[in-house]
Design a protein around this motif. Structure first.
Motif, PDB file in Angstrom:
ATOM      1  N   THR A  31      -4.630  10.009  -9.234  1.00 13.35           N
ATOM      2  CA  THR A  31      -4.925  10.278  -7.820  1.00 13.35           C
ATOM      3  C   THR A  31      -3.622  10.499  -7.042  1.00 13.35           C
ATOM      4  O   THR A  31      -3.581  11.338  -6.145  1.00 13.35           O
ATOM      5  N   GLY A  32      -2.559   9.783  -7.426  1.00 15.35           N
ATOM      6  CA  GLY A  32      -1.266   9.999  -6.769  1.00 15.35           C
ATOM      7  C   GLY A  32      -0.774  11.428  -6.972  1.00 15.35           C
ATOM      8  O   GLY A  32      -0.317  12.086  -6.038  1.00 15.35           O
ATOM      9  N   LEU A  35      -2.826  13.842  -4.903  1.00 15.53           N
ATOM     10  CA  LEU A  35      -2.440  13.744  -3.484  1.00 15.53           C
ATOM     11  C   LEU A  35      -1.096  14.421  -3.243  1.00 15.53           C
ATOM     12  O   LEU A  35      -0.925  15.173  -2.273  1.00 15.53           O
ATOM     13  N   ARG A  36      -0.123  14.183  -4.149  1.00 14.56           N
ATOM     14  CA  ARG A  36       1.206  14.810  -3.968  1.00 14.56           C
ATOM     15  C   ARG A  36       1.100  16.329  -4.035  1.00 14.56           C
ATOM     16  O   ARG A  36       1.782  17.032  -3.298  1.00 14.56           O
ATOM     17  N   ILE A  52       0.929   8.397   5.337  1.00 14.17           N
ATOM     18  CA  ILE A  52       0.393   7.148   4.766  1.00 14.17           C
ATOM     19  C   ILE A  52       1.102   6.847   3.447  1.00 14.17           C
ATOM     20  O   ILE A  52       1.526   5.721   3.186  1.00 14.17           O
ATOM     21  N   MET A  53       1.264   7.884   2.638  1.00  9.21           N
ATOM     22  CA  MET A  53       1.919   7.693   1.332  1.00  9.21           C
ATOM     23  C   MET A  53       3.375   7.289   1.515  1.00  9.21           C
ATOM     24  O   MET A  53       3.885   6.427   0.804  1.00  9.21           O
ATOM     25  N   VAL A  59      -4.342   5.683   1.113  1.00 14.23           N
ATOM     26  CA  VAL A  59      -5.030   6.794   1.774  1.00 14.23           C
ATOM     27  C   VAL A  59      -6.498   6.363   1.920  1.00 14.23           C
ATOM     28  O   VAL A  59      -7.036   5.709   1.013  1.00 14.23           O
ATOM     29  N   VAL A  64     -10.083   9.927  -0.636  1.00 14.60           N
ATOM     30  CA  VAL A  64      -9.757   9.870  -2.073  1.00 14.60           C
ATOM     31  C   VAL A  64     -11.031  10.030  -2.904  1.00 14.60           C
ATOM     32  O   VAL A  64     -11.037  10.714  -3.936  1.00 14.60           O
ATOM     33  N   TYR A  86      -6.495   4.911  -9.803  1.00 16.13           N
ATOM     34  CA  TYR A  86      -7.811   4.698  -9.210  1.00 16.13           C
ATOM     35  C   TYR A  86      -8.656   3.929 -10.207  1.00 16.13           C
ATOM     36  O   TYR A  86      -8.643   4.301 -11.383  1.00 16.13           O
ATOM     37  N   GLN A  92     -13.287   0.743  -4.280  1.00 13.59           N
ATOM     38  CA  GLN A  92     -13.067   1.966  -5.071  1.00 13.59           C
ATOM     39  C   GLN A  92     -13.678   1.832  -6.468  1.00 13.59           C
ATOM     40  O   GLN A  92     -14.149   2.814  -7.039  1.00 13.59           O
ATOM     41  N   ARG A 160      10.981  10.508  -5.923  1.00 12.75           N
ATOM     42  CA  ARG A 160       9.834  10.488  -5.014  1.00 12.75           C
ATOM     43  C   ARG A 160      10.212   9.822  -3.700  1.00 12.75           C
ATOM     44  O   ARG A 160      10.942   8.834  -3.689  1.00 12.75           O
ATOM     45  N   ARG A 171       4.417  -1.169  -1.369  1.00  8.62           N
ATOM     46  CA  ARG A 171       3.386  -0.745  -2.326  1.00  8.62           C
ATOM     47  C   ARG A 171       2.960  -1.920  -3.210  1.00  8.62           C
ATOM     48  O   ARG A 171       1.778  -2.086  -3.508  1.00  8.62           O
TER      49      ARG A 171
HETATM   50  P1  AMP Z   1       0.840   6.549  -7.234  1.00 12.11           P
HETATM   51  O1  AMP Z   1       1.382   7.864  -7.692  1.00 12.11           O
HETATM   52  O2  AMP Z   1      -0.385   6.113  -8.000  1.00 12.11           O
HETATM   53  O3  AMP Z   1       1.888   5.469  -7.144  1.00 12.11           O
HETATM   54  O4  AMP Z   1       0.311   6.776  -5.728  1.00 12.11           O
HETATM   55  C1  AMP Z   1       1.192   7.164  -4.693  1.00 12.11           C
HETATM   56  C2  AMP Z   1       0.531   6.942  -3.347  1.00 12.11           C
HETATM   57  O5  AMP Z   1      -0.660   7.765  -3.261  1.00 12.11           O
HETATM   58  C3  AMP Z   1       0.035   5.535  -3.096  1.00 12.11           C
HETATM   59  O6  AMP Z   1       1.066   4.677  -2.612  1.00 12.11           O
HETATM   60  C4  AMP Z   1      -1.056   5.795  -2.038  1.00 12.11           C
HETATM   61  O7  AMP Z   1      -0.490   6.074  -0.774  1.00 12.11           O
HETATM   62  C5  AMP Z   1      -1.685   7.085  -2.542  1.00 12.11           C
HETATM   63  N1  AMP Z   1      -2.795   6.817  -3.488  1.00 12.11           N
HETATM   64  C6  AMP Z   1      -2.849   7.079  -4.818  1.00 12.11           C
HETATM   65  N2  AMP Z   1      -4.007   6.669  -5.356  1.00 12.11           N
HETATM   66  C7  AMP Z   1      -4.719   6.130  -4.335  1.00 12.11           C
HETATM   67  C8  AMP Z   1      -5.987   5.505  -4.247  1.00 12.11           C
HETATM   68  N3  AMP Z   1      -6.744   5.294  -5.334  1.00 12.11           N
HETATM   69  N4  AMP Z   1      -6.405   5.075  -3.022  1.00 12.11           N
HETATM   70  C9  AMP Z   1      -5.649   5.237  -1.936  1.00 12.11           C
HETATM   71  N5  AMP Z   1      -4.426   5.791  -1.948  1.00 12.11           N
HETATM   72  C10 AMP Z   1      -3.957   6.240  -3.122  1.00 12.11           C
END
Ligand code: AMP
Length: 217
Positions: A31-32, A35-36, A52-53, A59, A64, A86, A92, A160, A171
């Motif tokens: 999911t990260g 989103l990126r 938010i990230m 998020v 999501v 996720y 979730q 990042r 985080r």
């Molecule tokens: P990650 O790459 O998994 O460390 O995610 C990076 C950022 O994306 C997180 O710090 C959140 O801001 C957002 N994010 C990723 N997955 C989720 C999720 N399941 N729910 C909410 N925000 C998420």
């Protein structure tokens, strides 16, 4: 095999998920990463998520969930997936069950990568990511052969924006508030296996592959 990787940021979920996806021939869904990509593409979702990230916060669930539901419509998940990032909250986990259930699917195995805070902070603040293939390196633990260049595809490496110490600590704090209820949930339904992810990544990978082959028998 519908496999979920749980664990704090920096536990190696992304690294393990990429390798597992290769070994088990399943898609890696992060999911990260999605989103990126949205942030990079400047989509509405990306615009809502960026700030938010960068603060290390979550998020909103509805955004999501919609994104994940769309991703699960891709037929590549017919044989399974490696899900990374996720669920992050009990709500979730419920959403995941609902989305998968609506497609006649369910989570088979949840692997919890348990890691100490010191290891996480060192890993993340030194992490370098390839801008093209997503491969991960580390300034000291796993430096690329040429500075700033990906060994695999030759593209540039970047840090990042949320891998600075302040955001990493935030985080971790957000993660810790939610993880115990997730662990309890997946233990109760007998899907959870916990591994020590401070160990070498190759050792952890082998343990996950062993667990998944036991599960598919
Ligand atoms: P990650 O790459 O998994 O460390 O995610 C990076 C950022 O994306 C997180 O710090 C959140 O801001 C957002 N994010 C990723 N997955 C989720 C999720 N399941 N729910 C909410 N925000 C998420």
């Amino acid at each position: 095999m519908y496999l979920v990787l749980l664990g704090p940021p920096g536990a190696g979920k992304g690294t393990q998920a990429k390798r597992l996806a290769g070994s088990l021939s399943l898609p890696h869904i992060s999911t990260g990463d999605i989103l990126r990509q949205n942030v990079k593409d400047g989509t509405d979702l990306g615009k809502q998520a960026k700030g938010i990230m960068d603060k290390g916060l979550l998020v909103p669930d509805d955004l999501v969930a919609k994104m994940l539901d769309e991703r699960f419509n891709n037929p590549d998940i017919k044989k399974g997936f490696i899900l990374d990032g996720y669920p992050r909250t009990l709500a979730q986990a419920g959403t995941l069950d609902d989305i998968l259930g609506s497609k006649g699917l369910a989570v088979d195995l949840v692997v919890y990568l348990n890691t100490s805070d010191e290891v996480i902070i060192k890993r993340l603040t030194g992490r370098l990511v390839c801008s093209k293939c997503g491969a991960n390196f580390h300034v000291t633990n796993m430096p690329p052969k040429s500075k700033g260049i990906c060994d695999n595809c030759g593209s540039s490496l970047y840090q990042r924006s949320d891998d600075n110490e302040t955001t990493v600590r935030k985080r971790l704090e957000v993660y810790k508030q939610e993880v115990s209820s997730l662990i309890e949930y997946y233990s109760r339904i007998k899907k959870l296996h916990s591994l020590n992810a401070d160990l070498d990544a190759g050792v952890v990978l082998k343990q996950i592959i062993d667990l998944s082959s036991k599960e598919s028998r």
